[in-house]
Design a protein around this motif. Structure first.
Motif, PDB file in Angstrom:
ATOM      1  N   ARG A   1       6.422  -4.527  10.679  1.00  0.00           N
ATOM      2  CA  ARG A   1       6.714  -4.555  12.087  1.00  0.00           C
ATOM      3  C   ARG A   1       8.106  -3.963  12.307  1.00  0.00           C
ATOM      4  NH1 ARG A   1       8.231  -8.549  14.923  1.00  0.00           N
ATOM      5  NH2 ARG A   1       8.002 -10.252  13.482  1.00  0.00           N
TER       6      ARG A   1
ATOM      7  N   ASN B   1       2.502  -0.010  28.688  1.00  0.00           N
ATOM      8  CA  ASN B   1       3.333  -0.802  27.777  1.00  0.00           C
ATOM      9  C   ASN B   1       3.607   0.018  26.520  1.00  0.00           C
ATOM     10  OD1 ASN B   1       3.488  -3.098  29.384  1.00  0.00           O
ATOM     11  ND2 ASN B   1       1.628  -3.972  28.507  1.00  0.00           N
TER      12      ASN B   1
ATOM     13  N   GLN C   1       1.961   3.186  22.711  1.00  0.00           N
ATOM     14  CA  GLN C   1       0.828   2.562  22.008  1.00  0.00           C
ATOM     15  C   GLN C   1      -0.269   2.194  23.006  1.00  0.00           C
ATOM     16  OE1 GLN C   1       0.953   2.073  18.633  1.00  0.00           O
ATOM     17  NE2 GLN C   1      -0.995   1.047  18.364  1.00  0.00           N
ATOM     18  N   GLN C   2       0.112   1.568  24.115  1.00  0.00           N
ATOM     19  CA  GLN C   2      -0.911   1.233  25.097  1.00  0.00           C
ATOM     20  C   GLN C   2      -1.502   2.502  25.713  1.00  0.00           C
ATOM     21  OE1 GLN C   2      -0.100  -0.488  28.882  1.00  0.00           O
ATOM     22  NE2 GLN C   2      -2.020  -1.620  28.934  1.00  0.00           N
TER      23      GLN C   2
ATOM     24  N   GLY D   1      11.982  -2.911  23.338  1.00  0.00           N
ATOM     25  CA  GLY D   1      11.461  -4.211  23.749  1.00  0.00           C
ATOM     26  C   GLY D   1      11.060  -4.267  25.213  1.00  0.00           C
TER      27      GLY D   1
ATOM     28  N   ARG E   1       9.122  -2.110  26.562  1.00  0.00           N
ATOM     29  CA  ARG E   1       7.734  -1.592  26.576  1.00  0.00           C
ATOM     30  C   ARG E   1       7.492  -0.665  27.773  1.00  0.00           C
ATOM     31  NH1 ARG E   1       7.278  -0.777  23.078  1.00  0.00           N
ATOM     32  NH2 ARG E   1       5.077  -0.774  22.646  1.00  0.00           N
TER      33      ARG E   1
ATOM     34  N   PRO F   1       4.776  -9.559  18.060  1.00  0.00           N
ATOM     35  CA  PRO F   1       3.590  -9.381  18.911  1.00  0.00           C
ATOM     36  C   PRO F   1       3.030 -10.715  19.431  1.00  0.00           C
ATOM     37  CG  PRO F   1       3.339  -8.176  16.841  1.00  0.00           C
ATOM     38  CD  PRO F   1       4.591  -8.986  16.723  1.00  0.00           C
TER      39      PRO F   1
ATOM     40  N   SER G   1      -0.528  -2.672  21.886  1.00  0.00           N
ATOM     41  CA  SER G   1       0.756  -2.385  22.559  1.00  0.00           C
ATOM     42  C   SER G   1       1.999  -2.798  21.771  1.00  0.00           C
ATOM     43  CB  SER G   1       0.783  -3.004  23.961  1.00  0.00           C
ATOM     44  OG  SER G   1       0.614  -4.397  23.884  1.00  0.00           O
ATOM     45  N   LEU G   2       1.872  -2.961  20.472  1.00  0.00           N
ATOM     46  CA  LEU G   2       2.977  -3.268  19.562  1.00  0.00           C
ATOM     47  C   LEU G   2       3.624  -4.626  19.790  1.00  0.00           C
ATOM     48  CD1 LEU G   2       4.841   0.100  18.943  1.00  0.00           C
ATOM     49  CD2 LEU G   2       2.789  -0.793  17.873  1.00  0.00           C
ATOM     50  N   SER G   3       4.193  -4.847  20.980  1.00  0.00           N
ATOM     51  CA  SER G   3       4.784  -6.166  21.221  1.00  0.00           C
ATOM     52  C   SER G   3       4.837  -6.396  22.710  1.00  0.00           C
ATOM     53  CB  SER G   3       6.192  -6.280  20.618  1.00  0.00           C
ATOM     54  OG  SER G   3       7.189  -5.754  21.472  1.00  0.00           O
ATOM     55  N   GLY G   4       5.123  -7.627  23.092  1.00  0.00           N
ATOM     56  CA  GLY G   4       5.307  -7.935  24.505  1.00  0.00           C
ATOM     57  C   GLY G   4       6.737  -7.646  24.916  1.00  0.00           C
TER      58      GLY G   4
END
Lengths: 494, 494
Positions: free
Chosen positions: A116, A195, A198-199, A337, A339, B165, B361-364
């Motif tokens: 990650r 987001n 990736q999204q 972070g 996104r 995530p 989406s990798l992370s929030g």
């Protein structure tokens, strides 16, 4: 009230007080309406600071253990049945493994091997060539704080409600303008905020491909695209990367046999190889996909991180037929972070992508989108970008110099990226199977690298590594190369 | 259409059907716009299973032979035969309609009819019983601004990088503690933070159901769940709502015939009806699902908006076998735009849900999660909740009084919710078809309401409306009821 504290224990003292009182309430020793001692009294009794007790009471109150009366947290609240975490469950447990979908399991298996970004930093003294995330040491926190404060003060009430699933309109306009700087002629209606990229990739796959459809990628490609494709149950056909980009003849042969749903390509500073394709390559690729009616998903994740040479415009800039969906992101430049990513696509696609987004999460984070828009509008983005360009250019130069100096001269190849963070090392005459030994040897030498096989949809082609300069300051890069050179020499016996 | 099948041949039957139809199209026997027989009809004609024909049609769609229309693969598409690359680039625009997946198109069609919460306020003087979103006039912007400033000052650099995530750990701990207040025994490891409850529902569907699986919902149910289910290509089986909750006998009958992937239920202040089920109903439902090994997705979207009567604990609080996935959200209480929701689920589910989240989406949004955690920790949440409870309780009281005073006495039923924002009006002896006339008549009287048919997975049961008090201050509610009463009386002639 008797509370035993462990002053040197792992939990802060306030937390020990809080947990002990919660336990007394949970087990019924302190019933509804019971009075806790005043903070002053309990503080004296326990020999701790009064603010420590105050904090414990405040936490208990915010958890619903205590009545909330202004100026006093002293009465235990009547609670519904309090639940303590069950120590060991006795009844038969539901068998989730039997019902979890194959797609979900595949996503789980596929992401498990992948580190990650920013999950944990390396030990002190270790050179980190593994992480691929904008260096947090350069992060312009103060400017973002100012932007956040401004938008909250001006439009907070509105920004904290549901927003447009396609994204905050002013930011869509800002991003459309930035795309025009890169030769891409789009309006705000052709921008969807996501987001992160990736999204965006996920939405593109959902837009165009259903289960059992095939999609085409470069081989190697972005590692975290692979579990996403497995989650969406699409089959991946990899087309080999050559030093000048994906092999167009191989693509043509593939398309003469199959009709895939889309091509996913990373023309700038390709992840993992760092390769940037030429204008001519992009034109040929676009013409080929137009002829085959194959939509292109162009990942411009590091579009604005060009350090050397002449800029090459995105494929999307030449896309007169409108078959390119462009993915952009802020994350590789700054504020991963938050996104913030976006898609630039024909209006009819944007409407459907926004519908998928809405069905899946109603709307994006409007407040954050507004703060980022303010950050652009205040010129903070441009200032930051100029600053980090100098920093990362120097790191990339140090890397290329270091590799030339320290890597074994014979049989080891590496790319010479014109931007971004990553370079790719390949030992063609060695099997991919030796990769684990190489990554381990590097770690023992004190340098973290990423195994190349993670990036291949099918098997790896030779022994490969990805190295990234995003997490390592320039003065340490030469040393990282020296260590990597020693590890390579050791494993290869060269 | 005459198709010859070889039942014992080398190709599976679906593939024989697929190939034969493709051939008919290729040779021109079936032209653009021609209609294929319905799957049921062709299946009967060929003496094969309907799913076999369905599969063949799906494959034909994915190869571009058929139009992609939701719920139907029956029309032959106008195709351009894939040809050798054209010498000069064509300026013709790419035909996206031909390649957009049926799932994406279904999400688009399914969301189009649904109003976006907060999309635009009504005209001045109009009473808004339609929007369902916490009243922005009550939004505690200043407290959130303080929380945001504190977390940026203390940990901004870290919070602006990629996060876990599964969500920001301290917020997961805070939410686990809050779940315990509701009798749900979970630790932070059993909490996953999502982009609102909507994403939680999407993740649960992805975890448990693939295309063509069936899921069970209440009928009516949350309207925006329906396009999500269509996007994920799951079939929806609705179980009728009774005044005390979903019809358990009907559910039992359904489960004796089918094995669906999950049950989606909203036991508190059910959207749209406002019904809250009793403890006894919850226990029976849980026992039934345990016996049938059917995972429950419990939507607690308004858990903390109870105004009257004794609290009923979530189904999750009784879930000793661990088959309940609980969805929580901040959005219906405050800060909908921050997209903070969570799932409480067994650890093995959380690991897989986090993997889906990561792949997608990798992370929030770590910064926002930290600010919300600070907002809870500072007691701002509790203070705000007490304040709005008084406000919304008064609104709901005004609504119930207003309906009793102004709605036609004969043949019109409505629910009496103990919390939340919505009530449900039903005229059993009138057809759902009159709903458009009723919604229009209400608009002409100056009150916005939501058509009931939007909430039914299959057809609506009588003439129904949803009304919500979230967007209308108490003094205007009686007037809204008066207008609605006039509209109803006019349309019904009562």
């Amino acid at each position: 009230m008797l509370l035993k504290l462990e002053p040197g224990g792992p939990l802060p003292v306030y937390r020990q007080i809080q947990d002990r009182i919660a336990q007394l309430v949970d087990e019924g020793s302190l019933g509804a309406g019971a009075h806790l001692p005043a903070t002053r009294v309990l503080a004296e009794q326990l020999g701790v600071n009064r603010s420590t007790v105050y904090r414990a009471y405040q936490e208990l109150w915010s958890q619903g253990y205590l009545e909330a009366r202004p100026g006093s947290y002293s009465t235990v609240r009547a609670r519904r049945r309090a639940a303590a975490p069950a120590p060991g469950r006795t009844e038969a447990q539901f068998d989730w493994a039997a019902v979890i979908s194959p797609a979900a399991q595949a996503a789980h298996d596929g992401t498990r091997r992948l580190a990650r970004p920013g999950a944990r930093g390396p030990e002190p003294g270790v050179v980190d060539f593994a992480s691929l995330a904008a260096d947090s040491a350069l992060c312009p926190v103060d400017e973002l704080t100012r932007s956040m404060r401004r938008v909250l003060a001006r439009r907070g009430r509105e920004l904290l409600g549901y927003g447009d699933p396609a994204g905050y309109r002013p930011l869509r306009e800002t991003l459309a303008r930035r795309m025009r700087v890169h030769g891409v002629s789009v309006t705000a209606d052709e921008i969807l905020i996501t987001n992160g990229a990736q999204q965006g990739l996920d939405l593109a796959v959902q837009l165009l491909a259903g289960p059992r459809r095939a999609i085409v990628t470069e081989s190697p490609t972005y590692a975290l695209a692979l579990p996403l494709f497995r989650l969406r149950q699409v089959a991946v056909r990899g087309v080999p990367m050559r030093p000048d980009g994906l092999d167009l003849e191989a693509l043509e042969r593939l398309l003469s046999r199959q009709r895939p749903a889309l091509l996913y390509t990373i023309p700038n500073f390709h992840n993992p190889t760092g390769i940037t394709t030429s204008q001519a390559h992009r034109e040929r690729l676009l013409a080929l996909c137009e002829a085959r009616r194959l939509p292109i998903v162009e990942d411009g994740f590091e579009e604005e991180l060009k350090y050397f040479g002449k800029a090459v415009l995105p494929i999307k800039s030449m896309d007169h037929g409108g078959l390119v969906i462009y993915l952009g992101t802020l994350s590789k430049v700054v504020f991963a972070g938050l996104r913030i990513g976006w898609m630039a696509a024909p209006r009819e696609c944007v409407a459907r992508l926004a519908a998928i987004q809405r069905a899946g999460s109603l709307s994006g984070n409007t407040l954050v989108q507004a703060a980022v828009d303010d950050f652009y509008g205040a010129g903070s983005y441009e200032r930051y970008l100029r600053r980090v360009h100098r920093v990362y250019r120097a790191r990339m130069q140090a890397l290329l110099a270091g590799l030339a100096e320290h890597l074994p001269a014979r049989g080891v190849e590496w790319t010479r990226p014109a931007g971004g963070y990553t370079a790719w090392i390949r030992v063609p005459d060695q099997p991919a199977a030796r990769e684990a030994a190489l990554v381990d040897a590097a770690r023992r030498e004190g340098v973290l690298v990423t195994a190349g096989s993670l990036f291949f949809p099918e098997g790896a082609d030779g022994l490969c590594l990805r190295i990234s300069v995003s997490g390592t300051a320039e003065p340490h890069i030469a040393e990282g190369c020296r260590r990597l050179g020693r590890a390579l020499a050791g494993v290869l016996g060269r």
